[in-house]
Design a protein around this motif. Sequence first.
Motif, short mmCIF file in Angstrom:
data_model
loop_
_atom_site.label_atom_id
_atom_site.label_comp_id
_atom_site.label_asym_id
_atom_site.label_seq_id
_atom_site.Cartn_x
_atom_site.Cartn_y
_atom_site.Cartn_z
N UNK A 1 -56.11 -1.03 -44.92
CA UNK A 1 -55.98 -2.49 -44.96
C UNK A 1 -54.74 -2.90 -44.19
N UNK A 2 -54.90 -3.90 -43.34
CA UNK A 2 -53.76 -4.41 -42.58
C UNK A 2 -53.71 -5.92 -42.76
N UNK A 3 -52.50 -6.40 -42.96
CA UNK A 3 -52.33 -7.86 -42.97
C UNK A 3 -52.16 -8.30 -41.53
N UNK A 4 -53.08 -9.10 -41.04
CA UNK A 4 -53.03 -9.48 -39.63
C UNK A 4 -53.17 -10.97 -39.45
N UNK A 5 -52.56 -11.43 -38.35
CA UNK A 5 -52.70 -12.82 -37.99
C UNK A 5 -54.14 -13.09 -37.57
N UNK A 6 -54.72 -14.14 -38.08
CA UNK A 6 -56.08 -14.47 -37.69
C UNK A 6 -56.09 -15.08 -36.30
N UNK A 7 -55.21 -15.98 -36.02
CA UNK A 7 -55.10 -16.66 -34.75
C UNK A 7 -53.64 -16.65 -34.33
N UNK A 8 -53.40 -16.56 -33.08
CA UNK A 8 -54.30 -16.46 -31.95
C UNK A 8 -54.44 -15.03 -31.46
N UNK A 9 -54.09 -14.08 -32.27
CA UNK A 9 -54.21 -12.69 -31.84
C UNK A 9 -55.66 -12.34 -31.59
#
Lengths: 284, 284, 284, 284
Positions: free
Chosen positions: C212-220
């Motif tokens: 599980x990774x916490x990631x930016x939804x946008x704009x990545x």
Amino acid sequence: MTGSRYEYVKNFELPDPILPGTFMVLRIDGRAFHRLSSEHGFVKPNDERALELMDHAARDVMNEFKDIVLAFGESDEYSFLFRKSTSLYNRRHSKILTTVTSLFTSSYVYNWSRYLPNIALKYPPTFDGRIVVYPSPKEVRDYFAWRQADTHINNLYNAVFWALVQQGGETTANAHSILRGTVSSQKHEILHSRFGINYNSISARFRKGSVFVRERVQPVSVVPLEGYSGQNKAYKDVSDRATSEGILLPQKGKKVKLRFTVLLYHCDIIGDVFWDQRPNILQE
Amino acid sequence: MTGSRYEYVKNFELPDPILPGTFMVLRIDGRAFHRLSSEHGFVKPNDERALELMDHAARDVMNEFKDIVLAFGESDEYSFLFRKSTSLYNRRHSKILTTVTSLFTSSYVYNWSRYLPNIALKYPPTFDGRIVVYPSPKEVRDYFAWRQADTHINNLYNAVFWALVQQGGETTANAHSILRGTVSSQKHEILHSRFGINYNSISARFRKGSVFVRERVQPVSVVPLEGYSGQNKAYKDVSDRATSEGILLPQKGKKVKLRFTVLLYHCDIIGDVFWDQRPNILQE
Amino acid sequence: MTGSRYEYVKNFELPDPILPGTFMVLRIDGRAFHRLSSEHGFVKPNDERALELMDHAARDVMNEFKDIVLAFGESDEYSFLFRKSTSLYNRRHSKILTTVTSLFTSSYVYNWSRYLPNIALKYPPTFDGRIVVYPSPKEVRDYFAWRQADTHINNLYNAVFWALVQQGGETTANAHSILRGTVSSQKHEILHSRFGINYNSISARFRKGSVFVRERVQPVSVVPLEGYSGQNKAYKDVSDRATSEGILLPQKGKKVKLRFTVLLYHCDIIGDVFWDQRPNILQE
Amino acid sequence: MTGSRYEYVKNFELPDPILPGTFMVLRIDGRAFHRLSSEHGFVKPNDERALELMDHAARDVMNEFKDIVLAFGESDEYSFLFRKSTSLYNRRHSKILTTVTSLFTSSYVYNWSRYLPNIALKYPPTFDGRIVVYPSPKEVRDYFAWRQADTHINNLYNAVFWALVQQGGETTANAHSILRGTVSSQKHEILHSRFGINYNSISARFRKGSVFVRERVQPVSVVPLEGYSGQNKAYKDVSDRATSEGILLPQKGKKVKLRFTVLLYHCDIIGDVFWDQRPNILQE
């Protein structure tokens, strides 16, 4: 330029309190004292002057830290017992540990020439220290019994070993070989039959180690114990100056000053007598 | 009588390892040195002899513990940096902390008469110690910057304060009052206009503190820094005897002995230059 | 009656801060899950439903504690990485450790019937937890590599073992015997030649574990990795509700809301690709 | 690929033993239970079903860990006392703390529907936990006295507060205002004069909290205490299955099996009676 942008590094100093309501025993051990004793020609098996120097350092520690109620020393080690309720330095582990270790070391070097006046100290001797925490009186008594039993075992062995070498003309290898597997009674027998030495006539300082107790000077009547060091000459000036403290207690409307002093014994601390006569050591 | 029935008390000695892969900084502080300096007539604002004695004790520590790669001293304190990967005493906290504190103390007392030959030491001086753990090079640099910034702030204040008292004839109360609220530039100005002193001409030892670095003697070319103490006479004999160690590295089929020595500087350690020239300090 | 005369007992609650500036990894392990899996008839060698239940509990933990930036799960264990600078609960050890362990446990029981609807839970399953502190990014990467290497080793062994038992008709004793001493390539060969199974065609969830990774939804722009679990249906409703958080950053005078989500992968985390694409995990 | 090159990361797991010879009290607290109780419509001021669920979880913990000799619960918290000499998990702090906290949590969720059958659990409830170490029986007694005094204070306040709101029609703000500054006797008086409620007639469970004791079934004669919950119906099946353990003692040449069970009381634990009747709790 201010230090403020760097001061956050202080946040890495974590608290290290010792659990309240427990007994701390702080033990100091000589570091590489085998080498120290041989380089400075300490007398074998026991060098009384060197032991008195250890005692002096221990007394300085007890005079400085009034919450130490008992100390026991043998060879190159010393153990100090703090009363259970001490709040010295808010019971901070590193602060207590290093300050006591440093003072003991400092006193040892400072007083070297008083006890070993003809032996130049060749380099700075060092000690390590540790604090062990005990929750109850039973464990504290067993700790000190453990150290004094160790004193006995080591001293008996060394007494016979060095008699064999110094008086019996044995090589050290032979002496070890003779002693291998012997029990206590056999060692006594060798000492007696071969060298005419009654082990119990050896100085109590060597057989029992050194016991410092903080005791009320008045009005308690002091009961002499086996091994009590009555003269205690070397420390007289020191104790006159530094070992008395006062506690003010109300009595019949006026203050009475209770005076304490630090007394040195070379007595048994394994049996009950010592402790029964001093119930305050393990209370509070 | 054997010690075995009491040996369970050893189980109360709990393990105290320091987290692997971290930088330990061990800081030693003089205990009640305000009293020590006044009772022994230390020169104000800085007593060079007393500072050299501190340096000597620090050098003895570095000579004994090869995993200390950097030390910084000012006034009555000294900080020692262990390399990140040290396994000294299996990283046991109490063992490292007390041994270093004890050696520092011992050396201080042992060498007192060398630096302050005409001043009899009146009682055993003591130090406390603590270990602070830092996870990364940045925090280590900021720690040392914090200490050197502190040196600067204190020394500038003291320089002006004692000029006002000693040369200006002010009372100490007046001197404090004059300095209250002044910023750095104003202090420089007072020194210069009233006493003709250029702060930067004051000894680097006082302004920058003392910096010990373990450095390769060969074949690194030593780049002199501002404040380098080239003569370093007092320690010459010591360093010749004790500060060199060898590491054997294979090179073209033969062993090459890298020699290290402990060098003393009085230089800036806040900026990048010092650290950029010695990348090894913060590696491994 | 007030509680005040007893409140001193609170003084025995000692502080337990975790060193600042370090990475905490909190690992949860199933307690006696061998028994749990056999009593509830988990599919061998891997029960996808039970693994998804573990993943669900892990996702709930990540949704609750925003300072967890990465998690890795396999079998009955899950590891959570907190960002280095987290100040969650002032970095109090027990508070962080127990709250996360409790939430994971609670979610596991709460969601059991969603993933194993036809299997009644016979008793309360439990987990233990621990926090391991790492000072630098290298050790954090090696920690997760250690766990994923373990996943690989165990899963390959289990894949062949259960093929031998379930498809090959071997007894479990025989299966262990056949595998004794075999290296990785030999296990692949047994799988392929005897059962026609290409190990790499086995579900990435089983071979790689869950990441599980916490990631930016946008704009990545999300770069699909091997093993990415695109559908992730079971969690869709949950993630829509709970996995997004917002951080407000100033941009050209207006606030821009950065949205993060928790994404599930079954990808390699031993090599550099995963980490190079997500430099933020090991920063701050 | 083996895990061996990464296994060094295990060295960062430091030992965390709890001091031998001490009493551990492990306290579990509901996290955000104010919200939990309002979202699930718990009855005010006390929801007996929710308290019975807490008791059930506590009983499961005691049945699992035989070294817990006493437990006390009130509201959303529970405290467990381990016997002094426990060697559970070698006294490892994190292992004990997390396993107990996890089991308590798990049991709470698992048994929710048994006690609150008509209330769907909306999300996973969580608890935190901590271990406090006490060196002597006195502090243990005072700890439990502290918790029960807290129960009394809170319950009396809540009893009057909710009577004012529910029966007296006061706003919550008014009710708080009426109670501000009142002492215990005044609260009793309000209850009695305005609502005809004798505080002591309120259920002992609410006034005294829940006390679990591990007791010998035979041959000890159980002395009923005020507040004893004789029926204890909900747990009957559980206790029959799980609360008995056996200790084999030699007696006249044959083994006698001592049977223990976990009994629930709602009795006073501040005074001496409870403890005098159960001296084993604070021994060993």
